[in-house]
Structures are given as structure tokens and as C-alpha cells.
Design a protein around this motif. Structure first.
Motif, PDB file in Angstrom:
ATOM      1  N   LEU A   1       0.826  -1.211   0.000  1.00 13.57           N
ATOM      2  CA  LEU A   1       0.000   0.000   0.000  1.00 13.57           C
ATOM      3  C   LEU A   1       0.861   1.262   0.000  1.00 13.57           C
ATOM      4  O   LEU A   1       0.533   2.248  -0.671  1.00 13.57           O
ATOM      5  N   SER A   2       1.956   1.247   0.758  1.00 11.70           N
ATOM      6  CA  SER A   2       2.839   2.409   0.769  1.00 11.70           C
ATOM      7  C   SER A   2       3.419   2.666  -0.620  1.00 11.70           C
ATOM      8  O   SER A   2       3.532   3.808  -1.064  1.00 11.70           O
ATOM      9  N   ILE A   3       3.779   1.592  -1.311  1.00 16.82           N
ATOM     10  CA  ILE A   3       4.327   1.736  -2.669  1.00 16.82           C
ATOM     11  C   ILE A   3       3.257   2.258  -3.609  1.00 16.82           C
ATOM     12  O   ILE A   3       3.497   3.194  -4.399  1.00 16.82           O
ATOM     13  N   PHE A   4       2.061   1.684  -3.542  1.00 19.98           N
ATOM     14  CA  PHE A   4       0.961   2.171  -4.389  1.00 19.98           C
ATOM     15  C   PHE A   4       0.697   3.656  -4.129  1.00 19.98           C
ATOM     16  O   PHE A   4       0.483   4.442  -5.051  1.00 19.98           O
ATOM     17  N   GLY A   5       0.692   4.035  -2.859  1.00 16.63           N
ATOM     18  CA  GLY A   5       0.378   5.412  -2.490  1.00 16.63           C
ATOM     19  C   GLY A   5       1.385   6.402  -3.038  1.00 16.63           C
ATOM     20  O   GLY A   5       1.014   7.454  -3.564  1.00 16.63           O
ATOM     21  N   ARG A   6       2.665   6.081  -2.917  1.00 11.79           N
ATOM     22  CA  ARG A   6       3.690   7.002  -3.424  1.00 11.79           C
ATOM     23  C   ARG A   6       3.664   7.096  -4.944  1.00 11.79           C
ATOM     24  O   ARG A   6       3.848   8.180  -5.506  1.00 11.79           O
ATOM     25  N   LEU A   7       3.436   5.973  -5.619  1.00 13.68           N
ATOM     26  CA  LEU A   7       3.366   6.020  -7.081  1.00 13.68           C
ATOM     27  C   LEU A   7       2.144   6.817  -7.543  1.00 13.68           C
ATOM     28  O   LEU A   7       2.218   7.593  -8.497  1.00 13.68           O
TER      29      LEU A   7
ATOM     30  N   VAL B   1       2.831  10.848  -5.444  1.00 15.74           N
ATOM     31  CA  VAL B   1       4.109  11.535  -5.634  1.00 15.74           C
ATOM     32  C   VAL B   1       4.591  11.398  -7.077  1.00 15.74           C
ATOM     33  O   VAL B   1       5.003  12.382  -7.699  1.00 15.74           O
ATOM     34  N   ALA B   2       4.544  10.153  -7.623  1.00 15.24           N
ATOM     35  CA  ALA B   2       4.996   9.933  -9.003  1.00 15.24           C
ATOM     36  C   ALA B   2       3.900  10.222 -10.020  1.00 15.24           C
ATOM     37  O   ALA B   2       4.140  10.143 -11.222  1.00 15.24           O
ATOM     38  N   LYS B   3       2.672  10.497  -9.525  1.00 15.89           N
ATOM     39  CA  LYS B   3       1.536  10.883 -10.390  1.00 15.89           C
ATOM     40  C   LYS B   3       1.227   9.810 -11.437  1.00 15.89           C
ATOM     41  O   LYS B   3       1.070  10.095 -12.623  1.00 15.89           O
ATOM     42  N   CYS B   4       1.129   8.567 -10.975  1.00 14.50           N
ATOM     43  CA  CYS B   4       0.872   7.440 -11.860  1.00 14.50           C
ATOM     44  C   CYS B   4      -0.611   7.098 -11.919  1.00 14.50           C
ATOM     45  O   CYS B   4      -1.272   7.012 -10.870  1.00 14.50           O
ATOM     46  N   GLY B   5      -1.113   6.862 -13.116  1.00 11.46           N
ATOM     47  CA  GLY B   5      -2.393   6.217 -13.297  1.00 11.46           C
ATOM     48  C   GLY B   5      -2.186   4.713 -13.304  1.00 11.46           C
ATOM     49  O   GLY B   5      -1.056   4.230 -13.113  1.00 11.46           O
TER      50      GLY B   5
ATOM     51  N   LEU C   1     -13.229  12.135   5.932  1.00  4.95           N
ATOM     52  CA  LEU C   1     -12.058  11.738   6.706  1.00  4.95           C
ATOM     53  C   LEU C   1     -11.803  12.730   7.842  1.00  4.95           C
ATOM     54  O   LEU C   1     -11.876  13.942   7.652  1.00  4.95           O
ATOM     55  N   THR C   2     -11.513  12.194   9.011  1.00  6.35           N
ATOM     56  CA  THR C   2     -11.188  13.041  10.162  1.00  6.35           C
ATOM     57  C   THR C   2      -9.949  13.885   9.856  1.00  6.35           C
ATOM     58  O   THR C   2      -8.977  13.370   9.301  1.00  6.35           O
ATOM     59  N   PRO C   3      -9.971  15.182  10.190  1.00  2.00           N
ATOM     60  CA  PRO C   3      -8.776  16.001   9.974  1.00  2.00           C
ATOM     61  C   PRO C   3      -7.554  15.359  10.623  1.00  2.00           C
ATOM     62  O   PRO C   3      -7.560  15.056  11.818  1.00  2.00           O
ATOM     63  N   SER C   4      -6.540  15.110   9.807  1.00  2.00           N
ATOM     64  CA  SER C   4      -5.382  14.343  10.249  1.00  2.00           C
ATOM     65  C   SER C   4      -4.109  15.152  10.162  1.00  2.00           C
ATOM     66  O   SER C   4      -3.953  15.994   9.268  1.00  2.00           O
ATOM     67  N   TYR C   5      -3.201  14.866  11.063  1.00  2.90           N
ATOM     68  CA  TYR C   5      -1.862  15.453  11.011  1.00  2.90           C
ATOM     69  C   TYR C   5      -1.205  15.043   9.700  1.00  2.90           C
ATOM     70  O   TYR C   5      -1.110  13.863   9.373  1.00  2.90           O
ATOM     71  N   HIS C   6      -0.749  16.033   8.938  1.00  5.73           N
ATOM     72  CA  HIS C   6      -0.110  15.732   7.651  1.00  5.73           C
ATOM     73  C   HIS C   6       1.346  15.356   7.895  1.00  5.73           C
ATOM     74  O   HIS C   6       2.125  16.157   8.395  1.00  5.73           O
ATOM     75  N   ALA C   7       1.719  14.121   7.503  1.00  8.04           N
ATOM     76  CA  ALA C   7       3.095  13.692   7.718  1.00  8.04           C
ATOM     77  C   ALA C   7       3.675  12.970   6.516  1.00  8.04           C
ATOM     78  O   ALA C   7       4.885  12.795   6.442  1.00  8.04           O
ATOM     79  N   GLU C   8       2.830  12.568   5.576  1.00  8.22           N
ATOM     80  CA  GLU C   8       3.290  11.725   4.474  1.00  8.22           C
ATOM     81  C   GLU C   8       2.939  12.351   3.133  1.00  8.22           C
ATOM     82  O   GLU C   8       1.842  12.884   2.956  1.00  8.22           O
ATOM     83  N   SER C   9       3.862  12.257   2.184  1.00  5.65           N
ATOM     84  CA  SER C   9       3.691  12.910   0.888  1.00  5.65           C
ATOM     85  C   SER C   9       2.625  12.261   0.021  1.00  5.65           C
ATOM     86  O   SER C   9       2.229  12.825  -0.995  1.00  5.65           O
ATOM     87  N   TYR C  10       2.138  11.058   0.399  1.00 10.21           N
ATOM     88  CA  TYR C  10       1.089  10.437  -0.412  1.00 10.21           C
ATOM     89  C   TYR C  10      -0.261  10.380   0.318  1.00 10.21           C
ATOM     90  O   TYR C  10      -1.116   9.549   0.028  1.00 10.21           O
ATOM     91  N   SER C  11      -0.464  11.297   1.257  1.00 11.60           N
ATOM     92  CA  SER C  11      -1.739  11.367   1.975  1.00 11.60           C
ATOM     93  C   SER C  11      -2.918  11.480   1.000  1.00 11.60           C
ATOM     94  O   SER C  11      -2.866  12.248   0.043  1.00 11.60           O
ATOM     95  N   PRO C  12      -3.999  10.741   1.242  1.00 14.08           N
ATOM     96  CA  PRO C  12      -5.187  10.835   0.376  1.00 14.08           C
ATOM     97  C   PRO C  12      -6.213  11.845   0.864  1.00 14.08           C
ATOM     98  O   PRO C  12      -7.372  11.806   0.446  1.00 14.08           O
ATOM     99  N   ASP C  13      -5.818  12.766   1.727  1.00 15.94           N
ATOM    100  CA  ASP C  13      -6.740  13.735   2.323  1.00 15.94           C
ATOM    101  C   ASP C  13      -7.481  14.515   1.245  1.00 15.94           C
ATOM    102  O   ASP C  13      -6.909  15.333   0.533  1.00 15.94           O
ATOM    103  N   ASP C  14      -8.771  14.270   1.147  1.00 10.25           N
ATOM    104  CA  ASP C  14      -9.600  14.878   0.101  1.00 10.25           C
ATOM    105  C   ASP C  14      -9.829  16.365   0.335  1.00 10.25           C
ATOM    106  O   ASP C  14     -10.040  17.119  -0.602  1.00 10.25           O
TER     107      ASP C  14
END
Length: 757
Positions: free
Chosen positions: A653-659, A662-666, A708-721
Motif C-alpha cells: 500500500l505504501s508503494i501504491f500510495g507514493r506512485l 508523488v509519481a503521479k501514476c495512473g 475523513l477526520t482532519p489528520s496530522y499531515h506527515a506523508e507525501s502520499y496522503s489521500p486527504d480529500d
């Protein structure tokens, strides 16, 4: 020949629209800079109204109140004898700009608008501001009447210029401008600027500080110069935590560093620098030739031979060789060592030496960043503490441990000395802070319900946790004794007030009502029920936990003889949110979520770190436990497991999220990127199946991100809508065209010689 000069920069815990508090922190930072003997003080971006005003910047009130605060600063003696760089929004020719104002002796020397705006990721500056696009040009700005009455000025230069003191040149750079390819400091430095200021509101993200430090070092490594970086600190009322860490660099080396995570509202770092070292660093003939070329050319206005406009300031940053005698018209700093009549031999003032930059490990960042964010949120929301449904799993365990880390920081602050010089070996030896101890003590006493005249000083983090942190294990017949015991032991070890309950009667009542209305009785899958029945029965338990969480959060202080209510903490990690592996409006729905931007992998590393650093051996049991939601019955043949339910591992999941982010992959480009990575263990068809499953589950669960509950932003692939990840929430979830192209490529690969191998 010039003499060593002292300069200061700072981090301030500013709060959007807290004009009184923001002004007070600005004034305190200026006073601390004066006490350090500084001739220049730099503050964070938009420090007067607070950076996080967002759409409030569109309100005329915000601009008006910023001018009113600036008037109070100018009217005070704060700017006497020290050049101050402060920030606020300014409306010029009916256009709103993000500006820096250079102040000296009750006057405005120059107003510098931001040239390049942060407008991606978490930032939307172009929603409020317009960039100043006229390089090297200025206008005359008519000052408000309230300012004219104080300083006697009617107009001031507004635009892209530099300030010329008697002994040096100063250039301004704002946050995003450091990160752009053609940063202003390049042309400023070639035009003679020796001191650069950068006022920022740069948020914390795991492993991000290194990039920031390297850019600051690079800014003066080839160019030469002194670079002062100021940053916002604190939550500022939003998902982000601005992590401070002010820095001073000289000729590509860091000579002063502030702390990255702190409960201090004001931190000031200072350094003594020798401008002759900057001039010596710039001896290269090629540099001189580039400086000469820059002063002509069309970018400076039709080939006219000129550089930046110099705005004069009748002020010396250092002292001349005639230091024993006051210079006529010389500006001096009252109460500081800049008064030439009282100054000891300035030739004997040692310059600041390079320091080793302190980088926290990711585990330390998780322990400190969200903890500081939670403390800010708690004290500013004026509630009485936090409540968490503690399941016995690693996610809620990590959240509870972060709260414990917050309690550790609070106790440490309560026992530190008053306003003082900090001797932390990891930060600059001249770091001044305000009286954090009194502020934290006042806050923790108020939150804990102590009387105003209380002298209570907490001795241990457990003592704080018992007063302001409530944990609750909400068991059902599907819960195990292992998770119940783990939750109870963790709560005991961190000192939380713990509640242990069974909620089977409520679950039975809900399912009984459904049976009475429909005549149908849903069953779990292990009892012969369908997938639809199985999922519905799980979601009933999950959503009831949310209702119970809010009920106990509101009433537990009353039960304990206190008043007010508690904030409910969520504990869904970033990977589960990305996959949608959570029930909408279940106990992941809360007030705030400190781990919502942190991956499962990083959380496990954090728990391993906290086990030893916080002396919590019980955390080892959480590390070795199999992640499970415990929403289905446990049988001899079946125990629910998260990764089996999801159809993918947390590492995947971490790999999917970054791609994806961050990598802007479809789907198609993600498949092609993963083929060489996973091709050693999986064939193309298996890689394709994993990619298609991820995108299908991501797409059909994307609607959950809208709540989604307001979350502390810590990761570059956060899905925060809500702000960071602006993608649709209604998708063609089977991606027919994209998946077909993946299948076609799989077929070609399988029939190619490489595929046969």
C-alpha cells in the motif's frame, strides 16, 4: 574594514486571527534579538495575522487588523536600533499581496511583496494573493493614515528592491522562492546583496528537513553570503504542523539551528558573522564577470545598465573601524551591546562557528511532531483532554503513545528554567526562548481543571495523562482476551484513565430491531451468511463504537467530578485511508487524527522506538500481534486479519500510495513502473492483478475521504480529500480503458521471449 555583526532569526507559534497573541510573540522575539545584541531580526511568513487564515485573507478585516497591529508595533520602542523584517497581507492598487515589511526606528523602510507563490500540495496562496511579477521594479505605496500619524511617512517603496545600510546590502526572499529554480537570492547576490532573509511557513513532513537545509546551504555555497531562515511553528489551527527549526547559514555552512519540535511559543537564534568572510568568499573572477553581466540586459528594463533599486537605511549593521567614538546620526540599540559608548572591543567578538545539523530520525519525528500538534490543538480548543477507543491494535496503540509523548513534553517544559539561553548540544549555543514553563504550566492546570491559584506541578507524564487522557476498550463477543489485556496494560503504563466495557447488548438491540422490522436475521460469513450480511454486521459494531466514543468523551469528565468535554481521537493510518479499509462514520470518525498521515510501516518503527525510549515494554506485544479488526467471530479455523481482508500488504500500500500521488501514476504507468521492481518474484499477470485491485478498491472507497477526520499531515502520499489530494470521489471504478491497456501489455509480455523466460 567591517566588524563582526550579530543577526537573529526565529520561530513563532503564531495562530490564525490571534492578532493580540501574534503581536505579543513578535514583540517578544524582537526583545530577545536585542538582548542577543542583534542588528537584524527576521520573523516567519505572514506572522501578524497568522499564515493559516486561508479564506479569511479575502476579508478586508484581516488586512485592516494587520495594519492596526503593525501600528502598535511601530508606536512601541520595539524597532528602535534594530532592523525588523515582519510579514502581513497588503492591498496595493486593489490587489492583495503577501508582503514583508522592513522596519527601523518607528519607520517602514521597504515593502517587499512575494514573487513566487506556493500553490500546490497543501498550499493555495494564489487563491488569496497575486505574485509580484515585475522583477527589479517598484511602485510608491501610499500608507494608511494610522501609519502616517506614527512614522510621518506618506509613501514607501513597494516592490522588488534591496535595502542598503551604511555597511551592507540586504535582500528578502520568501519561503517558496527558495524552492524555485531561479531563486531571487541568485540575482540579488550577484548584485551585491550580502545578507538574505527568508520568512517561511514550511510544514513538517517526515524526512523533509534535509531538503530544506540543503537548499539553504546551497543558496550561499556558490554565491557567498549570510542566510537567515525563519519559520512558523505550531498547528496554526489546521492539519499541518509547522516545524520551526530556524537556521542561519554563512557561505554554505550552518552556523545556528533552532529546535524542530518544541512547546516554546517563541524561539530566537542568533549568530555573529563577519561580512569580510562573505566578501573573501566572492573573490572568483567568473563570479565578478557574471555580476557585471547581470547589471545589463533586457530583464532589467530594455538594456538599461542597472541592478536592483537600493533603498537607503541610515543604519550600520556592524560598527566602523572608529568604534570607540559614536558616529553622528548613528542608530544605536538601547539596552544592548550595540551602543558604541558602552561597547567592549568589537574586534574581540568571536564569530559563530559551523555546527553539525541535527536531524531527527523518522521515529523521533513521529514521537514529537504529532505530539506538539496535539498540545497546540488541546490548549487552543480549550477542552479538557483527549479520548480514544483503545482496541488493543497497533494503530490506536500508536495514537495513545503519541499522547503519552505529548505528556512527556509537557512535564519536561514544566520543569525547565524560565526565559533562558538553551545549551542543547544539537542546536546553536545562543538560542533564546520565552518563559515556556509558565505558559505550559498555566495551560496544563487549566486543562486539568485546577483552580487559578493552584501551584500543582506535574511530576510524571503519567500524572498528566491521568488528568487529561481517557482510553476505552469497547469489546464484543468477537473480541479476544489478548487485545483486551493489551489495551488495559498500555493504559496502565502510560497513566491514562481507562474504561473497559462490553457493547454486545447494544449490538443485539440494533440487530433485533432490524429483525423485527424486516423479518430477516443477518448472519456472519462463518455462520453461513452472505458477504453482504457479513459486512453489515461488522459495520454495526464499528459505527456503534463511534457513538459510544462521543458519549463517553462528553460525559466522562462529569463522571469524574470535572467539567467540559474531551476531544475524540481517530486512529486510521494513511494506508488504510488510501485503500478505504475503514467504515464510514465508524470510530475512525473523530475530532482529530494524529496518525492519519503516517504509514503502517512507519508506525511500527515508531512503536519499536517508543518501547525503549519511553520505557514501555508492553509495546512489544503490539508489534508481534497480527493486525485484526476483530469484527467477525473467531473460530478454530478462522481469525480475521487485516492484510488478508485488504488483499494486499501494508508495504504494498505504501508503494501504491507514493506512485499514485508523488509519481503521479495512473493504472497503466503504475503497472509499467512496478514490472521491473516486482518482476523477479511475480509474473506480469500477477503484477497487473495487484495494480488493478488497488485502483478498484481505491476508487470505490474514495467517497470515504470526503468525511475523513482532519489528520496530522506527515506523508507525501496522503489521500486527504479536503485539501491535499484534490481528486474525484466518484470514479469508473473498474477503469475499463486503462485496465484493458494493461491486459494488452500483459499479453504481449507473456508471448515475448523475455516473458517466456
Amino acid at each position: 574594514m567591517g566588524l563582526p555583526i550579530t543577526v537573529s532569526t526565529c520561530s513563532l507559534n503564531q495562530w490564525a486571527l490571534d492578532f493580540d497573541g501574534n503581536k505579543q510573540r513578535i514583540l517578544e522575539s524582537i526583545q530577545l534579538a536585542k538582548e542577543a545584541g542583534s542588528s537584524l531580526r527576521v520573523g516567519p511568513e505572514l506572522e501578524i495575522p497568522g499564515y493559516g487564515c486561508f479564506d479569511h485573507f479575502l476579508e478586508p478585516d484581516t488586512v485592516l487588523h494587520s495594519w492596526q497591529v503593525l501600528a502598535e508595533i511601530l508606536e512601541s520602542d520595539a524597532t528602535e536600533g534594530i532592523l525588523c523584517d515582519v510579514g502581513m497581507p497588503i492591498l496595493h492598487r486593489s490587489t492583495l499581496y503577501n508582503c514583508r515589511l522592513l522596519l527601523l526606528d518607528h519607520r517602514i523602510i521597504h515593502i517587499r511583496p512575494k514573487l513566487w507563490l506556493a500553490n500546490d500540495g497543501n498550499y493555495r496562496e494564489m487563491r488569496y494573493f497575486t505574485p509580484w511579477s515585475r522583477k527589479g521594479e517598484t511602485d510608491l505605496f501610499t500608507l494608511p493614515r494610522m501609519i502616517t500619524k506614527i512614522c510621518g511617512q506618506e509613501e514607501v517603496e513597494f516592490g522588488d528592491a534591496i535595502v542598503k545600510t551604511r555597511d551592507t546590502l540586504i535582500g528578502v526572499e520568501l519561503c517558496e522562492e527558495l524552492f524555485t529554480p531561479d531563486s531571487p537570492h541568485i540575482s540579488q547576490g550577484l548584485d551585491g546583496v550580502e545578507i538574505f532573509t527568508n520568512s517561511s511557513a514550511s510544514h513538517h513532513e517526515l524526512r523533509k528537513l534535509y531538503t530544506r537545509v540543503e537548499l539553504i546551504k546551497e543558496a550561499t555555497l556558490k554565491l557567498g553570503g549570510v542566510y537567515l531562515y525563519a519559520n512558523q511553528q505550531g498547528c496554526d489551527g489546521d492539519r499541518l504542523y509547522y516545524d520551526g527549526c530556524p537556521l542561519i547559514a554563512v557561505n554554505g555552512r550552518i552556523v545556528a539551528q533552532g529546535s524542530q519540535f518544541s512547546l516554546d511559543d517563541v524561539q530566537v537564534i542568533s549568530a555573529t558573522v563577519d561580512l569580510d568572510e562573505v566578501r573573501a568568499h566572492r573573490h572568483s573572477k567568473s563570479r565578478g564577470m557574471q555580476a557585471t553581466v547581470q547589471r545589463g540586459g533586457p530583464e532589467w528594463g530594455g538594456g538599461q545598465s542597472r541592478g536592483y533599486m537600493r533603498i537607503p537605511a541610515d543604519f550600520e549593521m556592524g560598527q566602523s573601524e572608529e568604534w570607540g567614538t559614536k558616529t553622528p546620526g548613528r542608530t544605536v540599540s538601547p539596552g544592548g551591546d550595540r551602543d558604541l559608548g558602552q561597547l567592549k572591543n568589537p574586534f574581540m567578538r568571536p564569530t559563530s562557528k559551523p555546527v553539525e545539523v541535527r536531524y531527527h530520525s523518522p521515529e523521533e519525528e513521529i514521537a514529537l511532531g504529532p505530539a506538539c500538534w496535539l498540545w497546540d490543538y488541546l490548549r487552543r480548543s480549550r477542552t479538557q483532554g483527549y479520548f480514544i477507543p483503545l482496541s488493543g491494535g497497533i494503530d490506536s496503540c500508536a495514537t495513545a503513545t503519541i499522547v503519552f509523548s505529548m505528556c512527556r513534553l509537557v512535564v519536561s517544559a514544566c520543569h525547565q528554567s524560565p526565559k533562558s539561553e538553551v545549551s542543547d548540544p544539537h542546536v546553536t549555543p545562543k538560542l533564546l526562548r520565552t518563559n515556556t514553563r509558565d505558559q505550559v504550566l498555566a495551560d496544563v492546570r487549566r486543562i486539568a481543571g485546577e483552580k487559578e491559584d493552584s501551584e500543582w506541578i506535574p511530576k510524571t507524564p503519567q500524572e498528566v495523562a491521568n488528568r487529561i487522557f481517557v482510553t476505552c476498550y469497547m469489546g464484543t463477543e468477537n473480541s479476544s482476551n489478548e487485545t483486551r489485556d493489551r489495551a488495559k496494560q498500555l493504559a496502565n503504563d502510560i497513566g491514562a484513565y481507562h474504561i473497559d466495557l462490553n457493547m454486545d447488548t447494544i449490538v443485539t438491540a440494533i440487530t433485533g430491531l432490524f429483525c423485527a422490522v424486516t423479518g430477516k436475521s443477518p448472519k456472519f460469513k462463518v455462520h453461513g451468511g452472505s458477504s453482504t450480511e457479513n459486512l453489515a454486521l461488522q459495520n454495526i459494531q464499528a459505527r456503534l463504537r463511534m457513538l459510544l466514543a462521543y458519549m463517553f468523551a462528553q460525559l466522562t469528565p462529569w463522571v469524574r467530578g470535572g467539567w467540559g468535554g474531551l476531544l475524540v481521537l481517530g486512529s486510521a493510518n494513511v494506508d488504510e485511508s488510501l485503500r478505504g479499509y475503514l467504515t464510514k462514520y465508524d470510530c475512525s470518525s473523530a475530532d482529530v487524527n494524529p496518525i492519519g498521515g503516517i504509514s503502517k510501516t512507519d508506525l511500527k518503527s515508531f512503536i519499536a522506538y517508543a518501547r525503549d525510549a519511553f520505557d514501555l515494554p508492553v509495546l512489544q506485544d503490539f508489534l508481534t500481534a497480527v493486525p485484526t479488526a476483530e469484527l467477525e467471530p473467531i473460530t478454530n479455523d478462522y481469525v480475521q486479519a487485516d492484510e488478508a481482508d485488504m488483499g494486499m500488504t501494508y508495504d504494498e500500500l505504501s508503494i501504491f500510495g507514493r506512485l499514485r500521488k508523488v509519481a503521479k501514476c495512473g493504472p497503466y504507468s503504475m503497472f509499467t513502473k512496478l514490472l521491473p521492481e516486482w518482476g523477479k518474484t511475480l509474473n506480469p499477470s500477477q503484477v497487473a492483478d495487484k495494480v488493478k485491485l488497488f485502483f478498484f478498491e481505491y476508487a470505490r472507497n474514495r467517497h470515504k475521504m470526503t468525511t475523513l477526520t482532519p489528520s496530522y499531515h506527515a506523508e507525501s502520499y496522503s489521500p486527504d480529500d479536503n485539501r491535499f489530494d484534490l481528486r474525484p470521489f466518484l470514479y469508473p471504478s473498474r477503469f475499463p480503458f486503462q485496465f484493458r491497456k494493461i491486459d494488452e501489455l500483459v499479453q504481449r509480455l507473456q508471448h515475448s521471449p523475455e516473458g517466456d523466460e
